[in-house]
Structure formats: C-alpha cells, structure tokens
Scaffold this motif. Structure first.
Motif: not given
Length: 201
Positions: A55-63, A65-76
C-alpha cells in the motif's frame, strides 16, 4: 500552505515508521541453543504487513485507489489497528474523500492505545488540517485543542504544539471576523433582494 505541507510530510513519515514490520514486531530474546539444535528460521512478514508495505509503495507512486484497497485488505486482518486506519485515512484524503478520511483518522485516534498511543497525536493533526481545508473551523479548533491536551499529557510523537497554538489563534480571529461580517452580509443580501424586486416591477 508550505508549512502545512511540511507538517503533513512529517506526520506521514512518522506513521510509516510506526507501521514498519521490523519496528513493530515483537523481538524474542536470544537464548543459548543446545548443541546440534537447528536455528529457527526468521519469522516471515505477516500477510497484513505485506499489504501495508505494498500500500505504501502504491501511495508513493500516487496510485491512491490501489493503496486504499491494500490498506483496507490489511484492515480486514487488523480491524483494531490505529496505524491501518490512519493509512486508510491518508489514501482517502489523497483521493479527495475528505469526510471519509476524517472518519478514518478519528477511528485511528480512538483505537490508539499502549505502544501505539503516539498515533493519537498524528491522527488529531490530520483531523485538524482536513477540517480547516473543508471550512469547518469549529471542528478544526477542537481537534487542535485536543492535540494540545494530548501532547501536554503524553508528549509522544512530533511536537507540533507551537503550530497548534498558532492555528487555534488564527481560527479564533477568522471566527470573530465572520461574526462581525454577518450584519454586513445580511445588508448586502437585503439590498440585492430590493434591487431584484425593483427591476421586476
């Protein structure tokens, strides 16, 4: 505005450190092994921590939407983690979903206890900054005051007390000016209504 951007960078960096598997993982004490005993393999990074890092990697490259999906996955897997809720808030904020972002930052604040109590401060700063950006000055003022109370009691996380005090002072001035401007605004509206009625008759 540059100062606020610097604060955001500081807050985000601190949260990245707080969520690092190497820093957050419990370290077992080394004990002498019996001769011939095999060394335990290093523990693999938990799946949820992998999702956070991705998620951090996606956030850094400004993706975002993908970062949010990954963070939510971790949140589950970690529904009570203030760090995960903080990052969900960061991704939502980057996507322009400010109200949802504030909800996530508030959740992070409420769940931050024990070793992660420092997250309370960074979450409150995000609530304050976002509330200011959205024009909700009362909420922003309250969040800055909550930050000052938290930091003076705990003193954990980056020390933004000087900034918080300046923002509260500035918000009080804006609120005062708005109250003073109300009668003038009312007169302007009344004058426009009169002009409209006169031109229509």
């Amino acid at each position: 505005m540059t100062r606020l951007s610097t604060v955001l960078a500081c807050v985000l960096a601190m949260a990245f450190i707080a969520s690092s598997p190497s820093l957050g993982a419990d370290k077992k004490k080394k004990t002498k092994k019996d001769k011939g005993a095999k060394e335990d393999p290093p523990p693999a990074a938990a799946e949820e921590m992998t999702w956070l890092q991705q998620g951090h990697a996606s956030y850094i490259i400004r993706d975002y939407g993908k970062a949010l999906d990954l963070y939510r996955k971790a949140g589950e897997k970690m529904p009570k983690s203030p760090v995960v809720h903080y990052f969900i808030g960061c991704a939502l904020k980057a996507k322009g979903e400010n109200e949802k972002a504030i909800e996530s930052f508030r959740t992070s604040y409420l769940m931050a206890t024990g070793k992660e109590e420092g997250m309370k401060g960074v979450a409150l700063v995000q609530v304050a900054l976002l509330s200011e950006a959205m024009g909700d000055l009362e909420e922003a003022k309250n969040a800055w005051q909550d930050y000052l109370e938290f930091y003076s009691g705990k003193g954990t996380g980056p020390d933004l007390t000087a900034l918080a005090s300046k923002r509260i002072e500035a918000i009080y001035k804006v609120i005062k000016l708005k109250k003073q401007y109300e009668p003038v605004k009312k007169l302007i509206v009344e004058q426009k209504d009169k002009e409209k009625a006169a031109s229509g008759s």
